[in-house]
Design a protein around this motif. Structure first.
Motif, PDB file in Angstrom:
ATOM      1  N   ASP A  93       0.841  -1.189   0.000  1.00  0.00           N
ATOM      2  CA  ASP A  93       0.000   0.000   0.000  1.00  0.00           C
ATOM      3  C   ASP A  93       0.882   1.246   0.000  1.00  0.00           C
ATOM      4  N   PRO A  94       0.472   2.277  -0.724  1.00  0.00           N
ATOM      5  CA  PRO A  94       1.254   3.514  -0.744  1.00  0.00           C
ATOM      6  C   PRO A  94       1.334   4.137   0.649  1.00  0.00           C
ATOM      7  N   ARG A  95       2.470   4.751   0.917  1.00  0.00           N
ATOM      8  CA  ARG A  95       2.660   5.515   2.151  1.00  0.00           C
ATOM      9  C   ARG A  95       2.613   6.987   1.760  1.00  0.00           C
ATOM     10  N   ILE A  96       1.996   7.801   2.602  1.00  0.00           N
ATOM     11  CA  ILE A  96       1.721   9.190   2.229  1.00  0.00           C
ATOM     12  C   ILE A  96       2.148  10.137   3.346  1.00  0.00           C
ATOM     13  N   TYR A  97       2.710  11.264   2.941  1.00  0.00           N
ATOM     14  CA  TYR A  97       2.987  12.357   3.869  1.00  0.00           C
ATOM     15  C   TYR A  97       2.580  13.659   3.179  1.00  0.00           C
ATOM     16  N   LYS A 122      12.202  14.020  12.157  1.00  0.00           N
ATOM     17  CA  LYS A 122      12.442  15.384  12.631  1.00  0.00           C
ATOM     18  C   LYS A 122      12.785  16.317  11.475  1.00  0.00           C
ATOM     19  N   ASP A 123      13.640  15.858  10.574  1.00  0.00           N
ATOM     20  CA  ASP A 123      14.038  16.692   9.439  1.00  0.00           C
ATOM     21  C   ASP A 123      12.872  16.907   8.474  1.00  0.00           C
ATOM     22  N   LEU A 124      12.078  15.862   8.245  1.00  0.00           N
ATOM     23  CA  LEU A 124      10.936  15.995   7.347  1.00  0.00           C
ATOM     24  C   LEU A 124       9.944  17.009   7.880  1.00  0.00           C
ATOM     25  N   LEU A 125       9.658  16.946   9.168  1.00  0.00           N
ATOM     26  CA  LEU A 125       8.710  17.878   9.769  1.00  0.00           C
ATOM     27  C   LEU A 125       9.235  19.314   9.741  1.00  0.00           C
ATOM     28  N   GLY A 183       3.556   3.009  14.412  1.00  0.00           N
ATOM     29  CA  GLY A 183       4.474   3.813  15.209  1.00  0.00           C
ATOM     30  C   GLY A 183       5.333   4.749  14.402  1.00  0.00           C
ATOM     31  N   GLY A 184       4.792   5.474  13.469  1.00  0.00           N
ATOM     32  CA  GLY A 184       5.595   6.429  12.726  1.00  0.00           C
ATOM     33  C   GLY A 184       4.754   7.241  11.797  1.00  0.00           C
ATOM     34  N   ALA A 185       3.495   6.925  11.690  1.00  0.00           N
ATOM     35  CA  ALA A 185       2.630   7.664  10.797  1.00  0.00           C
ATOM     36  C   ALA A 185       1.699   8.548  11.592  1.00  0.00           C
ATOM     37  N   LEU A 199       0.386  15.672   8.040  1.00  0.00           N
ATOM     38  CA  LEU A 199      -0.517  14.542   8.194  1.00  0.00           C
ATOM     39  C   LEU A 199       0.078  13.355   7.447  1.00  0.00           C
ATOM     40  N   GLY A 200       0.025  12.184   8.052  1.00  0.00           N
ATOM     41  CA  GLY A 200       0.488  10.985   7.362  1.00  0.00           C
ATOM     42  C   GLY A 200       1.700  10.353   7.997  1.00  0.00           C
ATOM     43  N   ASP A 201       2.442   9.625   7.195  1.00  0.00           N
ATOM     44  CA  ASP A 201       3.576   8.810   7.637  1.00  0.00           C
ATOM     45  C   ASP A 201       4.826   9.673   7.746  1.00  0.00           C
ATOM     46  N   ARG A 202       5.168  10.032   8.969  1.00  0.00           N
ATOM     47  CA  ARG A 202       6.310  10.922   9.187  1.00  0.00           C
ATOM     48  C   ARG A 202       7.648  10.227   8.993  1.00  0.00           C
ATOM     49  N   LYS A 203       7.641   8.892   8.921  1.00  0.00           N
ATOM     50  CA  LYS A 203       8.888   8.143   8.735  1.00  0.00           C
ATOM     51  C   LYS A 203       8.995   7.603   7.314  1.00  0.00           C
ATOM     52  N   ILE A 204       8.257   8.199   6.404  1.00  0.00           N
ATOM     53  CA  ILE A 204       8.183   7.717   5.026  1.00  0.00           C
ATOM     54  C   ILE A 204       9.549   7.689   4.341  1.00  0.00           C
TER      55      ILE A 204
END
Length: 197
Positions: free
Chosen positions: A67-71, A169-172, A136-138, A155-160
């Protein structure tokens, strides 16, 4: 004005191609488009980058048939875009499948890490209990807006992209506008992405 590109991982690095989303109506359509991009490569990881008017950006990761992961960097801004609506699935927004009203059932969405009926602060941060996908990461940052509106903020998978060198942390911390270029730079794909802009 929007920009969309596919980044497919190959043995020789990343290959980029711009893509037209006019015929993409659902996340499944987008995932199929991404999978087609890997037909000629051994690796089946594809990233779809989307940004619109420097207001928000989204990353969709497709690994084979998973399934696709989304951020999405700003769900509220994305919800005002037809392209953003493709990414903001019912599951991400806590809606029943097929619900057209974007505010329906958002009061039940666990956005602050607590379950319905639990006081704030009862769920430990980072324990995964409030995560959208339960892995534990989305998890979602930002509260539900007034009247159950789509929340502003990520919103979504922050560990994508964590395993590709972009930790949560860097993505956010990335700001719309330069975010996709910064991600591509970390991936070693800045030049190929720039070539399709």
């Amino acid at each position: 004005m929007y920009f969309a590109a596919l980044l497919a991982r190959t043995e020789d690095g990343w290959e980029a191609s711009d893509t037209d989303l006019d015929d993409v109506e659902t996340l499944a359509d987008l995932a199929d488009l991404a999978r087609e991009a890997t037909a000629d490569y051994d690796d089946d990881t594809v990233l779809v980058f989307i940004e619109q008017d420097d207001a928000w950006f989204g990353v969709v990761r497709v690994d084979g048939e998973e399934d696709p992961r989304i951020y999405v960097s700003d769900a509220a801004a994305a919800s005002r875009s037809s392209y953003g609506e493709i990414l903001l699935t019912d599951e991400m927004l806590g809606r029943d499948p097929g619900t057209d009203d974007t505010v329906t059932d958002l009061d039940a969405l666990d956005l602050d890490g607590t379950e319905d009926g639990e006081p704030e602060g009862s769920a430990e941060e980072g324990d995964g209990e409030g995560d959208v996908d339960g892995e534990g990461g989305a998890g979602v940052t930002g509260p539900v807006g007034p009247g159950g509106a789509v929340p502003a903020g990520p919103l979504g998978d922050r560990k994508i992209l964590a395993d590709l060198g972009v930790p949560e942390k860097d993505l956010l911390g990335l700001v719309s506008g330069d975010a996709l270029n910064e991600i591509a730079d970390i991936l070693g794909a800045a030049e190929v992405l720039e070539a399709v802009r």
